[in-house]
Enzyme design. Structure first.
Site, PDB file in Angstrom:
ATOM      1  CE  LYS A   1      10.766  11.800   0.315  1.00 55.59           C
ATOM      2  NZ  LYS A   1      11.926  12.345   1.036  1.00 55.59           N
TER       3      LYS A   1
ATOM      4  CG  HIS B   1       0.214  -3.717  11.636  1.00 55.10           C
ATOM      5  ND1 HIS B   1       1.145  -3.969  10.654  1.00 55.10           N
ATOM      6  CD2 HIS B   1      -0.590  -2.734  11.148  1.00 55.10           C
ATOM      7  CE1 HIS B   1       0.896  -3.176   9.623  1.00 55.10           C
ATOM      8  NE2 HIS B   1      -0.130  -2.425   9.890  1.00 55.10           N
TER       9      HIS B   1
ATOM     10  CB  THR C   1       1.464  -1.511   1.083  1.00 56.27           C
ATOM     11  OG1 THR C   1       1.106  -0.746   2.236  1.00 56.27           O
ATOM     12  CG2 THR C   1       0.514  -1.230  -0.038  1.00 56.27           C
TER      13      THR C   1
HETATM   14  P1  A3P Z   1       7.980   5.355   3.156  1.00 58.14           P
HETATM   15  O1  A3P Z   1       7.039   6.107   4.025  1.00 58.14           O
HETATM   16  O2  A3P Z   1       9.375   5.317   3.706  1.00 58.14           O
HETATM   17  O3  A3P Z   1       7.948   5.763   1.739  1.00 58.14           O
HETATM   18  P2  A3P Z   1       3.371  -0.193   5.181  1.00 58.14           P
HETATM   19  O4  A3P Z   1       2.932  -0.758   3.882  1.00 58.14           O
HETATM   20  O5  A3P Z   1       3.810  -1.223   6.168  1.00 58.14           O
HETATM   21  O6  A3P Z   1       2.392   0.776   5.707  1.00 58.14           O
HETATM   22  O7  A3P Z   1       4.715   0.592   4.872  1.00 58.14           O
HETATM   23  C1  A3P Z   1       4.683   1.764   4.097  1.00 58.14           C
HETATM   24  C2  A3P Z   1       6.067   2.031   3.586  1.00 58.14           C
HETATM   25  O8  A3P Z   1       6.351   1.104   2.518  1.00 58.14           O
HETATM   26  C3  A3P Z   1       6.149   3.406   2.979  1.00 58.14           C
HETATM   27  O9  A3P Z   1       7.509   3.810   3.161  1.00 58.14           O
HETATM   28  C4  A3P Z   1       5.803   3.137   1.536  1.00 58.14           C
HETATM   29  O10 A3P Z   1       6.207   4.150   0.645  1.00 58.14           O
HETATM   30  C5  A3P Z   1       6.543   1.844   1.299  1.00 58.14           C
HETATM   31  N1  A3P Z   1       5.983   1.035   0.205  1.00 58.14           N
HETATM   32  C6  A3P Z   1       4.679   0.902  -0.151  1.00 58.14           C
HETATM   33  N2  A3P Z   1       4.575   0.077  -1.204  1.00 58.14           N
HETATM   34  C7  A3P Z   1       5.819  -0.314  -1.522  1.00 58.14           C
HETATM   35  C8  A3P Z   1       6.356  -1.148  -2.563  1.00 58.14           C
HETATM   36  N3  A3P Z   1       5.571  -1.732  -3.444  1.00 58.14           N
HETATM   37  N4  A3P Z   1       7.695  -1.329  -2.587  1.00 58.14           N
HETATM   38  C9  A3P Z   1       8.501  -0.720  -1.691  1.00 58.14           C
HETATM   39  N5  A3P Z   1       8.052   0.101  -0.704  1.00 58.14           N
HETATM   40  C10 A3P Z   1       6.732   0.296  -0.621  1.00 58.14           C
END
Ligand code: A3P
Length: 314
Positions: free
Chosen positions: A281, A124, A65
């Site tokens: 988080k 992915h 994301t």
């Molecule tokens: P956590 O569950 O540890 O909080 P993806 O985007 O690959 O699905 O990964 C999701 C993870 O990235 C989640 O981790 C989410 O909170 C975190 N995340 C989403 N947006 C983010 C951002 N802008 N900066 C840092 N972490 C982010």
């Protein structure tokens, strides 16, 4: 891998194994959910890469994301001001489509062919499962990896929220993750393939780590822009554009936006993904709040073993 059994419900029969949130199919050294295995086979045949495509590749829950938001903001920065930015109205997951997963409301992936160049696309899929035309066209690839301990905890939360009727306890989910029995797993081989590609083709494959991005977001924004062929000019630096990009795409900013807090990203049958689920988080080391040291050491040992001799380590 344990021999899977054959179900009868899919159009083309694939051998599946139960136990994870959805049945998984073993496909060329990786596990994929059944619909993804079908889609992957389809895109391997049909996906037409273009030389100016950029592929954002990640193992799930490693920062997709965030990377989508950053890359989208960087390449479109001349079109949008920061106070009227599309990311204030659209979820970052919606602005860069996946090549193997139709967006919500779409039945197939044909709309990907209609997107004008240069395209930003996400996946992915591991490198070895990408449609061949991506390598043939020499597309740029950006990859993010994340400490498997945090990636596991993030996956465990996400999947249990996504499949509320198939809750899996932490211990069982942990054992399956260690065995690589998770959608798009094992994560170690996934990372290793892109790591090797980034070493062999540094101009074609940029390799980031979530933890380093968290430590130095602005520096990573600069590196990403340069890699995407759009380095910040002196004027943009003077106007603090890299800092503004990092701030717009920061967890604190995106997680707090109404568009990312309310509504569903996807809902069908007994699966639900609320938009807010992508922002949990955003912390490094959150695994400590859920796993004991012994589990942490076990994942570290697996990482050490898998990456031995590769030049990569967590
Ligand atoms: P956590 O569950 O540890 O909080 P993806 O985007 O690959 O699905 O990964 C999701 C993870 O990235 C989640 O981790 C989410 O909170 C975190 N995340 C989403 N947006 C983010 C951002 N802008 N900066 C840092 N972490 C982010």
């Amino acid at each position: 891998m344990e021999q899977p059994k054959k179900p009868s419900s899919e159009p083309t029969e694939l051998p599946t194994k139960e136990g994870s949130w959805l049945p998984l199919v073993p496909y060329k050294n990786y596990w994929l959910e059944v619909h993804l295995a079908h889609n992957t086979m389809r895109v391997q045949e049909s996906f037409q890469a273009r030389p100016d495509d950029t592929i954002l590749a990640t193992s799930p829950k490693c920062g997709t994301t965030w990377l989508k938001a950053l890359a989208f903001t960087i390449v479109n920065r001349s079109k949008h001001s920061f106070d009227e930015h599309p990311l204030l109205a659209q979820h970052p997951q919606a602005v860069v489509p996946y090549i193997e997963m139709p967006a919500d409301g779409r039945r197939d992936l044909s709309y990907i062919d209609e997107i004008p160049s240069p395209r930003l696309l996400a996946t992915h899929l591991p490198l070895s499962l990408l449609p061949r035309s991506i390598a043939e066209q020499g597309c740029r690839i950006v990859y993010i990896t994340r400490d498997p301990k945090d990636a596991f905890i993030s996956t465990w939360h996400f999947k249990n929220k996504m499949h509320p009727r198939s809750f899996i306890g932490l211990d069982d989910a942990f054992d399956m993750f260690c065995d690589g029995f998770v959608n798009y797993g094992p994560c170690w081989e996934h990372t290793l393939e892109y790591w090797k590609e980034s070493q062999a083709r540094p101009d074609g494959c940029l390799f980031f780590r979530y933890e380093e991005m968290m430590r130095e977001p602005v520096e990573h924004v600069r590196k990403l822009a340069a890699f995407l062929g759009a380095p910040f000019t002196g004027e943009e630096e003077d106007a603090k554009l890299p800092e503004q990009v990092a701030k717009l795409c920061s967890f604190g900013n995106l997680a707090g936006l109404r568009v990312n807090q309310t509504g569903d990203f996807m809902r069908k049958e007994d699966m639900v993904v609320e938009k807010s689920t992508f922002f949990r988080k955003g912390k490094v080391g959150d695994w400590r709040n859920y796993m004991d040291e012994e589990k942490g050491r076990k994942l570290d040992r697996i990482s050490e073993e898998k990456f031995k001799g590769s030049g990569f380590a967590y």
